[in-house]
Scaffold this active site. Structure first.
Site, PDB file in Angstrom:
ATOM      1  N   HIS A 117       1.122  -1.278  -0.217  1.00  0.00           N
ATOM      2  CA  HIS A 117       0.106   0.115   0.008  1.00  0.00           C
ATOM      3  C   HIS A 117       0.735   1.116   0.029  1.00  0.00           C
ATOM      4  O   HIS A 117       0.180   2.256  -0.267  1.00  0.00           O
ATOM      5  CB  HIS A 117      -0.843   0.052   1.263  1.00  0.00           C
ATOM      6  N   HIS A 345      -9.983   9.296  -0.192  1.00  0.00           N
ATOM      7  CA  HIS A 345      -9.081   8.282  -0.305  1.00  0.00           C
ATOM      8  C   HIS A 345      -7.966   8.197   0.635  1.00  0.00           C
ATOM      9  O   HIS A 345      -6.878   7.336   0.898  1.00  0.00           O
ATOM     10  CB  HIS A 345      -8.619   8.119  -1.982  1.00  0.00           C
TER      11      HIS A 345
HETATM   12  O1  LIG Z   1      -4.358   1.473  -1.254  1.00  0.00           O
HETATM   13  C1  LIG Z   1      -4.950   1.445  -2.169  1.00  0.00           C
HETATM   14  O2  LIG Z   1      -4.875   2.762  -2.499  1.00  0.00           O
HETATM   15  C2  LIG Z   1      -6.081   0.894  -2.518  1.00  0.00           C
HETATM   16  C3  LIG Z   1      -5.940  -0.578  -2.257  1.00  0.00           C
HETATM   17  N1  LIG Z   1      -6.972  -1.574  -2.535  1.00  0.00           N
HETATM   18  C4  LIG Z   1      -7.872  -0.939  -3.518  1.00  0.00           C
HETATM   19  C5  LIG Z   1      -9.011  -1.990  -4.092  1.00  0.00           C
HETATM   20 BR1  LIG Z   1      -8.930  -3.908  -3.290  1.00  0.00          BR
HETATM   21  C6  LIG Z   1      -9.914  -1.637  -4.963  1.00  0.00           C
HETATM   22  C7  LIG Z   1      -9.966  -0.322  -5.276  1.00  0.00           C
HETATM   23  C8  LIG Z   1      -9.097   0.656  -4.824  1.00  0.00           C
HETATM   24  C9  LIG Z   1      -8.117   0.184  -4.005  1.00  0.00           C
HETATM   25  C10 LIG Z   1      -7.279   1.054  -3.448  1.00  0.00           C
HETATM   26  O3  LIG Z   1      -7.166   2.300  -3.618  1.00  0.00           O
END
Ligand SMILES: O=C(O)c1c[nH]c2c(Br)cccc2c1=O
Length: 461
Positions: A117, A345
């Site tokens: 991440h 986000h």
């Molecule tokens: O770390 C991040 O930014 C993210 C991690 N997983 C996701 C999934 Br599963 C589906 C759609 C978006 C994200 C996302 O943005």
């Protein structure tokens, strides 16, 4: 871009935190000026004459990313640090076939369900380097109409003599960054690790809070995840007497499985760390916990409409097992920053005063509300199991002029005119879910009763 240069200069002088939100298309200009940056601003020649860069992230659009650099920098060495495996790794590498300057480093993910991440840029200039820690994927939509967070370091000058121990800050920024990068055990990062040890990072005022996959024991247990945050708050945080009745706020865009009840991990482990303070925490006062997570209608009425929910991956199968969690939820609201319709986000955590004028600390990070990101204690609390790579920066008043608390506001007018009020991404007081009406956004169920901003319904799967 010269204007930007001025803005950066003024901004660094005006606001010591160097904490920005991303620009949002479609809102009034005033909300996109001194407090907001686009990726092109970060990569601009005004920040320095780029020699090489390293981009850590989860999602990448390589051709789009290269286009965000000024054209004179598009052929500089670019290292991509990702967590893709097998076919998706092949696909990612194929995207860069035309860019001979692009190299890849695959982060080891040996823990099931772990993800890479971490969102970080290492920017090497001819005059020094910068570190950028943020929350946006390297895809166009993450920089278009969402609320995202960015911390940009000062320009770190090169030292006469390289040293892994010299040139550090009171917050141990350089040591923590080197520890984090070394944890990858990746030969592709060796040059960047050497590079960092050659720079003087003594002006860094934030504390790095990182997570790396593994079962961490002994001293390592307090080097990562919520145990690192706990230790830092116990050493450098607010005194317990001041904050014992203050809430903890968690704000995030995804949620893992919390277990059968709030005692299992959320309040029994994670909240114990986030409510840590100096002078010990009296066990009796389990602090108030408030969580910020968008409602279905926050998403439906957002600038992007239902598609915003494509980046808010809360699954109904996880949600239905933890209805207790939803009692803590509050809406996403950011009137002060003009971002109520720019879905979050960003992930942020803070300890605000009951009157909402102050906070004892503020964390912006890639870490959502999940055990995978923050870690879960095992073996009677002797080891911390973390699945994912995460990184964030903690702002502590102690390191910003030796104060006890930060003044906070999300009100743009207030922030524009003040010098050291911490810019909150969302409004305080928080806005409750409307009883009997509001539900948390879940991305894998249909919504066909009311149209979104673009007149569409949502039919996943
Ligand atoms: O770390 C991040 O930014 C993210 C991690 N997983 C996701 C999934 Br599963 C589906 C759609 C978006 C994200 C996302 O943005």
């Amino acid at each position: 871009t010269s204007r930007f240069h001025v803005v950066t200069k003024v901004y660094e002088l005006a606001q010591p935190f160097s904490f920005f939100l991303t620009k949002v298309a479609g809102i009034a200009d005033k909300y996109n000026s001194t407090l907001a940056l686009d990726i092109k601003d970060i990569l601009s020649a005004d920040m320095g004459n780029l020699v090489a860069s390293c981009q850590f992230n989860y999602m990448f659009d390589i051709p789009w990313l290269v286009q965000q650099y000024p054209k004179e920098f598009r052929s500089k060495p670019l290292l991509i640090v990702h967590g893709e495996q097998g076919p998706s790794k092949t696909t990612l590498e194929a995207e860069a076939i035309d860019y001979s300057n692009v190299r890849f480093c695959q982060a080891k993910l040996e823990m099931l369900f772990g993800t890479h991440h971490t969102k970080m840029m290492l920017l090497q200039y001819d005059t020094g380097m910068r570190v950028v820690i943020h929350t946006s994927n390297l895809i166009k939509q993450d920089w278009h109409q969402k609320t995202q967070g960015i911390w940009i370091s000062p320009l770190f000058p090169k030292m006469a003599k390289p040293s892994a121990t010299e040139g550090d800050s009171t917050t141990h920024f350089k040591r923590n960054l080197l520890e984090y990068l070394s944890a990858y055990k990746a030969y592709q990062l060796k040059d960047w690790i050497n590079n960092i040890s050659e720079h003087d990072m003594s002006t860094a005022r934030v504390v790095i809070i990182g997570s790396v996959p593994g079962r961490h024991t002994g001293d390592q247990m307090k080097s990562w995840g919520h145990m690192k945050l706990k230790r830092v708050l116990q050493q450098h945080g607010p005194s317990n007497g001041v904050v014992k009745n203050w809430p903890v706020i968690g704000q995030f865009s995804s949620i893992g499985s919390m277990g059968a009840n709030k005692e299992a991990w959320l309040c029994g482990e994670w909240l114990q760390s986030l409510s840590a303070a100096t002078g010990g925490t009296t066990l009796s006062s389990v602090p108030l916990l408030k969580l910020v997570f968008p409602t279905k209608d926050n998403v439906r009425c957002s600038l992007e409409g239902f598609p915003a929910g494509g980046s808010i991956p809360y699954s109904i199968n996880v949600a239905k097992k933890q209805m207790f969690l939803h009692d803590f939820f509050h809406q996403w609201r950011s009137e002060g920053q003009g971002r109520s319709r720019a879905m979050p986000h960003i992930k942020t955590y803070l300890r605000p005063s009951p009157d909402n004028q102050k906070t004892a600390w503020f964390l912006v990070t890639s870490a959502n509300l999940s055990k995978a990101a923050w870690g879960a204690l095992e073996k009677k609390g002797t080891q911390l199991m973390i699945r994912s790579y995460e990184i964030g920066v903690l702002f502590l008043p102690k390191f910003f002029g030796g104060k006890d608390l930060f003044d906070v506001s999300s009100n743009f007018e207030m922030l524009k005119s003040s010098t050291d009020v911490f810019p909150l991404p969302f409004d305080l007081p928080l806005t409750d879910y409307i009883k009997g009406k509001d539900r948390p956004w879940m991305w894998d169920i249909p919504y066909m009763d009311l149209p979104d901003t673009n007149g569409n319904i949502w039919c996943p799967g």
